[in-house]
Each structure stands twice: as C-alpha cells, then as structure tokens.
Design a protein around this motif. Structure first.
Motif, PDB file in Angstrom:
ATOM      1  N   LEU A 219       0.912  -1.320  -0.005  1.00 40.22           N
ATOM      2  CA  LEU A 219       0.056  -0.043   0.046  1.00 40.22           C
ATOM      3  C   LEU A 219       0.822   1.325   0.011  1.00 40.22           C
ATOM      4  N   GLY A 220       2.014   0.992  -0.539  1.00 37.39           N
ATOM      5  CA  GLY A 220       3.208   2.337  -0.612  1.00 37.39           C
ATOM      6  C   GLY A 220       2.536   3.339  -1.636  1.00 37.39           C
ATOM      7  N   ILE A 221       3.248   4.361  -1.948  1.00 31.82           N
ATOM      8  CA  ILE A 221       2.842   5.407  -2.659  1.00 31.82           C
ATOM      9  C   ILE A 221       2.954   5.003  -4.254  1.00 31.82           C
ATOM     10  N   LYS A 222       3.741   3.976  -4.464  1.00 30.47           N
ATOM     11  CA  LYS A 222       3.501   3.362  -5.709  1.00 30.47           C
ATOM     12  C   LYS A 222       2.094   3.174  -6.415  1.00 30.47           C
ATOM     13  N   LYS A 227      -2.600   4.370 -10.051  1.00 35.34           N
ATOM     14  CA  LYS A 227      -3.940   4.841 -10.274  1.00 35.34           C
ATOM     15  C   LYS A 227      -3.955   5.975 -11.157  1.00 35.34           C
ATOM     16  N   LEU A 228      -3.156   7.145 -11.047  1.00 34.21           N
ATOM     17  CA  LEU A 228      -2.776   8.097 -11.826  1.00 34.21           C
ATOM     18  C   LEU A 228      -2.309   7.711 -13.045  1.00 34.21           C
ATOM     19  N   GLN A 229      -1.694   6.859 -13.246  1.00 31.06           N
ATOM     20  CA  GLN A 229      -1.169   6.294 -14.660  1.00 31.06           C
ATOM     21  C   GLN A 229      -2.547   5.868 -15.370  1.00 31.06           C
ATOM     22  N   ASN A 230      -3.040   5.035 -14.914  1.00 31.07           N
ATOM     23  CA  ASN A 230      -4.555   4.472 -15.291  1.00 31.07           C
ATOM     24  C   ASN A 230      -5.427   5.558 -15.927  1.00 31.07           C
ATOM     25  N   ASN A 231      -5.546   6.684 -14.862  1.00 31.27           N
ATOM     26  CA  ASN A 231      -6.602   7.506 -15.112  1.00 31.27           C
ATOM     27  C   ASN A 231      -5.789   8.572 -16.320  1.00 31.27           C
ATOM     28  N   LEU A 265      -1.959  17.099 -13.795  1.00 35.10           N
ATOM     29  CA  LEU A 265      -2.644  16.160 -13.023  1.00 35.10           C
ATOM     30  C   LEU A 265      -2.832  16.230 -11.588  1.00 35.10           C
ATOM     31  N   LYS A 266      -2.472  17.622 -11.087  1.00 34.29           N
ATOM     32  CA  LYS A 266      -2.521  17.921 -10.004  1.00 34.29           C
ATOM     33  C   LYS A 266      -3.873  17.710  -9.093  1.00 34.29           C
ATOM     34  N   ASN A 267      -5.142  17.812  -9.806  1.00 32.97           N
ATOM     35  CA  ASN A 267      -6.261  17.626  -8.901  1.00 32.97           C
ATOM     36  C   ASN A 267      -6.539  16.085  -8.947  1.00 32.97           C
ATOM     37  N   ASP A 268      -6.439  15.421  -9.934  1.00 35.69           N
ATOM     38  CA  ASP A 268      -6.499  14.115  -9.824  1.00 35.69           C
ATOM     39  C   ASP A 268      -5.666  13.424  -8.895  1.00 35.69           C
ATOM     40  N   HIS A 276      -6.283   7.111  -1.025  1.00 32.40           N
ATOM     41  CA  HIS A 276      -5.200   6.088  -0.678  1.00 32.40           C
ATOM     42  C   HIS A 276      -5.074   6.220   0.740  1.00 32.40           C
ATOM     43  N   ALA A 277      -5.172   7.379   1.124  1.00 30.47           N
ATOM     44  CA  ALA A 277      -4.716   7.477   2.907  1.00 30.47           C
ATOM     45  C   ALA A 277      -5.891   6.742   3.421  1.00 30.47           C
TER      46      ALA A 277
END
Length: 343
Positions: A219-222, A227-231, A265-268, A276-277
């Motif tokens: 559950l690290g930040i990767k 998720k951001l990559q997929n979006n 990408l900032k808002n997403d 994630h938190a």
C-alpha cells in the motif's frame, strides 16, 4: 564509522554517526561513455544527481560506470527490486555510493533495514554475506578525489523497528524519551512499494513486538502513481510510463509535458492521495481493531508520510509524524544500544 542505510524500493536514505544524511531515488543505470561531453556538464548539479565510477581496490581496469538517483531517472532508468534484497543487482552500487558520500575512508560498520514481510534469517544471512568485506574505490563527479569504501560488519533490522527507536534513543544508543519506552506504541511506515506496520506492547518483562499485529502490505505510494497512470492513459488515449507520471508530480509541479501540451495532473493526484490515505487507515483499523484503544503513541514514518500527511493527521489519536530519516536514525541508535548491552 557507522553508517545506516534504508534501502527502500523508492528512495534510498542514509545517515552516518555524525548525523550527516543523503537520499536519492533507488535507481541505477549503466553510463555509456562519451568523450565529447563530461558527466558534470549535463547533470543538474543537485546533490541527488550522481555520476559514479566504482572499482575494486587495485583493479581500476574493471570499473563500473553508472548514473544513480535522479541522474539515472533522467537517463530513462526504471526502478527494479527483488523481494530478496540480496538478489538485487543495484544493491551494491546504491550502498557503496551512499557510503562514499557519507564515509571518511575508515572501515564501515553498516546497518540496514528490510520490510517486515521480507525479513527472514535466510535473507539476512545472504545480505550480510553479499555486503561484508566489500572493498571498493569510488569516484563521484563533482566530489574531489576518490573515496575508499570498506565494509567491516553488517547488521540488519526489520523496518519499523528503526522508526520506533528513533523516538526513544539518541544516535549513541542512550535514552532520550524514557516515557515512550514505558508505553505501548506503534509505527506505520509508508514507503514506495509497501507500508510496514508494527505494534510494541507491554509485556511482563517490558515491551515486545506483537507479531500478529505487525507486517507489510503493498500500500505504498506506488499505488498512487499506478492509479494516476491509469486515469491519465484513459484521459489522453495512449500508454504512458509510470516513471513519466512520477516525474511530472515530483519534478514538474504536477504538469505532464506531452509535446506542445501540458496536462495538469494535480487535482486528480490530490483526489487519489486522499482516497489512498483512507485505504491505509481502513487497513490498519482492520488489522489492529480493538488494540487501537491501548496504543498510546502512533508514529507515522517513511517518505510516503510526507505525501499523505494532510490526509492522515486526523486519522488516529496521539499521532506523531516522524522525520523521513527516522528508520535510518533508529537503526544507528538501536545498534549502538545493542553494542553497549553486549560489552
């Protein structure tokens, strides 16, 4: 000299017994020599940009030339890591570079940490065997002269333990927070690939690790970058590497440069971080359940804690955010305490 190294999947962090620190991405790529340009002419000049040459003492003809950290990412390298750290080909150049930056040419007592779920007697012994008696000469672009890195001994501790003892002990192993050692406590260490979670409870003879309440989870930040990559791929209709996503967030204030267009990408990213938190909080509450009522202090550690701090600060009572070097600090402190006990 004593040097502690937190060999993370994402960021490698090191500290020596003088309190000097260094951190860089855990990425290595072979350097292809080009006589028409020097490494220092195009590296960014920041302390985490390294062009490094490493060779065995008296064998300069067998040298290894690499870029490491952000310099390697700039050259297109990607992170690679084996669950068994001793099988990671990048392990030695990463550790040797850290030791060269922080060392003083004397023999080194090296202290390392491993994720809880990857920590075993077999892995620890393999790691010690691979690293002990390393004797290298290191040349780093921008640093005058060469450094000798000779590793005299290797100690290995579970991650989380380091962060825990960073609260309680000084670098020399003496107690700085006696009250903390008297009460049950916990650590949530948020790394690049995993989170480590550790509970120390009071037993009849003092504090002990609760193995049933401690471990690692991916559950690290990767996960955030994935998720951001997929979006983003769905948004722009084409494939994009996770490295490009990470660089846009870390290096370019959330702007992904695509030809003539900048994609924000900032808002997403912020929305994904918030969710994630919540995933981490839900996981920890499920794992610890009623034990949460008896834990006096919860330390939040790791590089990911900086990313998720604003989303975690109201999640648990008695929460304490620790320095990102907490594990490395704690490894040094606990090793010093262990040495004093064995005298």
């Amino acid at each position: 000299m004593r040097i502690s190294d937190d060999i993370g999947f994402g960021i490698n962090k090191s500290i020596n017994d003088k309190g000097e620190k260094v951190a860089f991405p855990s990425v290595v790529i072979e350097r292809i020599n080009n006589k028409n340009r020097s490494a220092t002419s195009f590296l960014g000049g920041q302390e985490d940009d390294y062009s490094v040459v490493i060779w065995e003492e008296n064998k300069p003809q067998e040298s290894q030339s690499i870029y490491i950290g952000d310099a390697a990412l700039s050259e297109g390298a990607i992170r690679t890591w084996e669950d068994d750290a001793s099988k990671n080909d990048n392990l030695i150049p990463i550790i040797v570079t850290s030791c060269a930056i922080l060392g003083d040419n004397t023999d080194i007592d090296l202290i390392l940490g491993l994720p809880l779920d990857f920590y075993s007697d077999e892995v620890v012994e393999d790691l010690k065997k691979k690293l002990k008696n390393i004797n290298k000469i290191v040349k780093i672009a921008g640093i005058k002269g060469t450094k000798r890195v000779k590793i005299n001994s290797v100690s290995v501790f579970p991650q989380g333990v380091g962060a825990y003892y960073s609260i309680a002990l000084n670098l020399d192993g003496h107690i700085k927070n006696a009250e903390f050692l008297k009460a049950s406590g916990a650590i949530i260490d948020i790394g690049y690939r995993t989170i480590d979670y550790l509970v120390m409870s009071k037993g009849k003879k003092g504090l002990k690790v609760r193995n049933n309440l401690s471990g690692s989870e991916e559950l690290g930040i990767k996960k955030i970058y994935e998720k951001l990559q997929n979006n983003t791929e769905a948004r722009i209709g084409k494939k994009i590497s996770i490295s490009k996503i990470e660089q846009a967030i870390i290096w370019n204030n959330g702007k992904l440069e695509m030809g003539m267009e900048d994609i924000d990408l900032k808002n997403d990213y912020e929305d994904i971080c918030s969710k994630h938190a919540k995933d981490i909080i839900s996981f920890i509450k499920f794992k610890w359940q009623d034990e949460l009522d008896y834990i006096k202090n919860i330390g939040i550690a790791g590089g990911g804690s900086k990313v998720l701090r604003q989303y975690l600060k109201e999640s648990f009572k008695n929460i304490v955010f620790l320095d990102e070097y907490a594990n490395t600090y704690g490894y040094l402190a606990y090793q010093a305490l262990s040495d004093r006990r064995n005298v």
